[in-house]
Design a protein around this motif. Structure first.
Motif, PDB file in Angstrom:
ATOM      1  N   ASN A 138      -6.043   3.360  -8.711  1.00 17.07           N
ATOM      2  CA  ASN A 138      -5.859   2.888  -7.350  1.00 17.07           C
ATOM      3  C   ASN A 138      -5.420   1.428  -7.385  1.00 17.07           C
ATOM      4  OD1 ASN A 138      -5.897   2.585  -4.605  1.00 17.07           O
ATOM      5  ND2 ASN A 138      -8.037   3.168  -4.330  1.00 17.07           N
ATOM      6  N   PRO A 139      -4.114   1.140  -7.357  1.00 20.03           N
ATOM      7  CA  PRO A 139      -3.616  -0.212  -7.627  1.00 20.03           C
ATOM      8  C   PRO A 139      -4.126  -1.307  -6.693  1.00 20.03           C
ATOM      9  CG  PRO A 139      -1.835   1.376  -7.782  1.00 20.03           C
ATOM     10  CD  PRO A 139      -3.011   2.113  -7.238  1.00 20.03           C
ATOM     11  N   GLN A 140      -4.468  -0.990  -5.451  1.00 17.99           N
ATOM     12  CA  GLN A 140      -4.971  -1.944  -4.469  1.00 17.99           C
ATOM     13  C   GLN A 140      -3.901  -2.947  -4.028  1.00 17.99           C
ATOM     14  OE1 GLN A 140      -8.271  -1.873  -2.997  1.00 17.99           O
ATOM     15  NE2 GLN A 140      -8.150   0.118  -3.965  1.00 17.99           N
TER      16      GLN A 140
ATOM     17  N   TRP B 152      -6.247 -28.195  -0.164  1.00 14.86           N
ATOM     18  CA  TRP B 152      -5.386 -27.473  -1.088  1.00 14.86           C
ATOM     19  C   TRP B 152      -4.852 -26.249  -0.348  1.00 14.86           C
ATOM     20  CZ3 TRP B 152      -7.935 -27.044  -6.643  1.00 14.86           C
ATOM     21  CH2 TRP B 152      -8.212 -28.330  -7.120  1.00 14.86           C
ATOM     22  N   THR B 153      -3.984 -25.512  -1.004  1.00 15.04           N
ATOM     23  CA  THR B 153      -3.623 -24.194  -0.512  1.00 15.04           C
ATOM     24  C   THR B 153      -3.906 -23.177  -1.614  1.00 15.04           C
ATOM     25  OG1 THR B 153      -1.306 -24.387  -1.205  1.00 15.04           O
ATOM     26  CG2 THR B 153      -1.840 -25.073   1.056  1.00 15.04           C
ATOM     27  N   GLY B 154      -3.934 -21.909  -1.235  1.00 12.63           N
ATOM     28  CA  GLY B 154      -4.229 -20.901  -2.242  1.00 12.63           C
ATOM     29  C   GLY B 154      -4.245 -19.508  -1.663  1.00 12.63           C
ATOM     30  N   ASN B 155      -4.530 -18.552  -2.536  1.00 12.17           N
ATOM     31  CA  ASN B 155      -4.648 -17.163  -2.103  1.00 12.17           C
ATOM     32  C   ASN B 155      -5.616 -16.435  -3.032  1.00 12.17           C
ATOM     33  OD1 ASN B 155      -4.198 -14.968  -0.437  1.00 12.17           O
ATOM     34  ND2 ASN B 155      -1.971 -15.007  -0.664  1.00 12.17           N
ATOM     35  N   PHE B 156      -6.152 -15.332  -2.544  1.00 11.84           N
ATOM     36  CA  PHE B 156      -7.085 -14.480  -3.266  1.00 11.84           C
ATOM     37  C   PHE B 156      -6.459 -13.095  -3.355  1.00 11.84           C
ATOM     38  CE2 PHE B 156      -9.323 -17.766  -1.065  1.00 11.84           C
ATOM     39  CZ  PHE B 156     -10.441 -18.100  -1.816  1.00 11.84           C
ATOM     40  N   TYR B 157      -6.581 -12.477  -4.539  1.00 14.06           N
ATOM     41  CA  TYR B 157      -5.914 -11.204  -4.766  1.00 14.06           C
ATOM     42  C   TYR B 157      -6.844 -10.218  -5.475  1.00 14.06           C
ATOM     43  CZ  TYR B 157      -1.809 -14.281  -4.268  1.00 14.06           C
ATOM     44  OH  TYR B 157      -0.891 -15.203  -3.831  1.00 14.06           O
ATOM     45  N   ARG B 158      -6.445  -8.960  -5.414  1.00  8.39           N
ATOM     46  CA  ARG B 158      -7.182  -7.893  -6.096  1.00  8.39           C
ATOM     47  C   ARG B 158      -6.188  -6.878  -6.643  1.00  8.39           C
ATOM     48  NH1 ARG B 158     -11.518  -4.206  -4.445  1.00  8.39           N
ATOM     49  NH2 ARG B 158     -11.621  -2.593  -6.056  1.00  8.39           N
ATOM     50  N   CYS B 159      -6.335  -6.544  -7.927  1.00  6.19           N
ATOM     51  CA  CYS B 159      -5.601  -5.447  -8.553  1.00  6.19           C
ATOM     52  C   CYS B 159      -6.591  -4.331  -8.861  1.00  6.19           C
ATOM     53  CB  CYS B 159      -4.917  -5.897  -9.837  1.00  6.19           C
ATOM     54  SG  CYS B 159      -3.711  -7.217  -9.636  1.00  6.19           S
ATOM     55  N   GLY B 160      -6.123  -3.089  -8.822  1.00  5.30           N
ATOM     56  CA  GLY B 160      -7.048  -1.970  -8.874  1.00  5.30           C
ATOM     57  C   GLY B 160      -7.128  -1.204 -10.171  1.00  5.30           C
TER      58      GLY B 160
ATOM     59  N   VAL C 152      -4.545  -9.024 -17.817  1.00  5.17           N
ATOM     60  CA  VAL C 152      -5.708  -8.546 -17.063  1.00  5.17           C
ATOM     61  C   VAL C 152      -5.305  -7.924 -15.726  1.00  5.17           C
ATOM     62  CG1 VAL C 152      -7.338 -10.113 -18.156  1.00  5.17           C
ATOM     63  CG2 VAL C 152      -6.105 -10.866 -16.119  1.00  5.17           C
ATOM     64  N   TRP C 153      -4.108  -8.247 -15.241  1.00  4.19           N
ATOM     65  CA  TRP C 153      -3.658  -7.689 -13.960  1.00  4.19           C
ATOM     66  C   TRP C 153      -3.456  -6.168 -14.022  1.00  4.19           C
ATOM     67  CZ3 TRP C 153      -0.714 -10.998 -17.019  1.00  4.19           C
ATOM     68  CH2 TRP C 153       0.388 -10.424 -17.660  1.00  4.19           C
TER      69      TRP C 153
ATOM     70  N   TYR D 257       0.830  -1.208   0.000  1.00  3.72           N
ATOM     71  CA  TYR D 257       0.000   0.000   0.000  1.00  3.72           C
ATOM     72  C   TYR D 257       0.868   1.263   0.000  1.00  3.72           C
ATOM     73  CZ  TYR D 257      -3.147   3.649   1.601  1.00  3.72           C
ATOM     74  OH  TYR D 257      -3.852   4.814   1.718  1.00  3.72           O
ATOM     75  N   ARG D 258       0.491   2.221  -0.812  1.00  3.18           N
ATOM     76  CA  ARG D 258       1.153   3.522  -0.838  1.00  3.18           C
ATOM     77  C   ARG D 258       0.175   4.663  -0.578  1.00  3.18           C
ATOM     78  NH1 ARG D 258       5.674   3.331  -5.726  1.00  3.18           N
ATOM     79  NH2 ARG D 258       6.955   1.654  -4.832  1.00  3.18           N
ATOM     80  N   SER D 259      -0.955   4.658  -1.291  1.00  3.23           N
ATOM     81  CA  SER D 259      -1.918   5.739  -1.130  1.00  3.23           C
ATOM     82  C   SER D 259      -3.254   5.296  -1.713  1.00  3.23           C
ATOM     83  CB  SER D 259      -1.431   7.012  -1.836  1.00  3.23           C
ATOM     84  OG  SER D 259      -1.327   6.799  -3.229  1.00  3.23           O
ATOM     85  N   GLY D 260      -4.272   6.112  -1.511  1.00  5.17           N
ATOM     86  CA  GLY D 260      -5.590   5.819  -2.051  1.00  5.17           C
ATOM     87  C   GLY D 260      -6.464   5.066  -1.059  1.00  5.17           C
ATOM     88  N   THR D 261      -7.687   4.798  -1.489  1.00  8.06           N
ATOM     89  CA  THR D 261      -8.663   4.108  -0.651  1.00  8.06           C
ATOM     90  C   THR D 261      -8.405   2.609  -0.658  1.00  8.06           C
ATOM     91  OG1 THR D 261     -10.319   5.786  -1.177  1.00  8.06           O
ATOM     92  CG2 THR D 261     -11.116   3.695  -0.284  1.00  8.06           C
TER      93      THR D 261
END
Length: 220
Positions: A192-194, A180-188, A80-81, A39-43
């Protein structure tokens, strides 16, 4: 302590219209993408995700607060990222195999899906298999520019195990107790990159391809 999520089983094979309906998901436990390691800035917009399965499909739902929705990539397996995008990474055999799936979907439903041991050596889904993944996206159309009226967007992605099997070459199966293992991600996107995630990552630069930080997924 590692992040952990139990993936409920839905007993009947539900029609796509039912899976897409938000009412179907109201009783399913959700998880929050509440870590912002770069995180750097933004909502810090809220992102909620849920998974269910029916033995032959893993179905993912993402609900994203967003005041800057942008989606410009329309090609299968495109970048798409760089858009407003959600991602689900899954590792089916964490004890013995380094390989994992990455499923990435922008706000207009464009898909990237691949399988490999690291970010540089991956096999990508083909058009025939991609046709079997019927993605719901609340943002209409193939392209989306930012608008002052933007508030949120939603994705539902039914992911057939048959596609996972063909892409990986593994005889994958899911039953009660499968882990299993895994992760969930979000790009902005643009403004706002998120870079939000469910299971926190400790790495100096943005990099979601870090399976050592995956959380635990147990199928019911």
């Amino acid at each position: 302590m590692a992040s952990r999520y139990v993936v409920p089983r839905i007993e009947q094979r539900l029609h796509l219209d039912t899976l897409y309906d938000a009412a179907m998901w109201e009783t399913i436990p959700s998880l929050e993408l509440a870590a912002f390691p770069w995180y750097r800035s933004g909502t810090r917009h809220r992102t909620r995700a849920r998974l269910v399965h029916d033995g032959e499909r893993i179905i993912a739902e993402f609900v994203c607060e967003d005041t800057h929705i942008s989606s410009r990539i329309i090609d299968l397996n495109g970048a798409v990222w760089n858009d407003s995008c959600v991602e689900l990474f899954l590792r089916p055999d964490p004890a013995r195999d380094r390989h994992y799936f990455n499923i990435e979907i922008n706000a207009c439903g464009t898909l990237l899906m691949a399988w490999g041991a690291d970010r540089n050596t991956r096999a990508y889904i083909g058009f025939d298999d991609a046709k079997d993944i019927k993605i719901f996206h609340s943002v209409s159309g193939m392209l989306k520019n930012e608008s002052p009226h933007d508030t949120s967007w939603r994705i539902v992605a039914p992911l057939p195990l048959s596609v996972f099997r063909r892409l990986s070459g593994l005889p994958l199966a899911i039953e009660a107790g499968t882990r299993w293992t895994g992760n969930f991600y979000r790009c902005g996107g643009i403004t706002n990159p998120q870079f939000a995630c469910w299971s926190p990552i400790d790495h100096p630069v943005p990099d979601f391809h870090r399976p050592e930080y995956f959380g635990e997924l147990e199928f019911g």
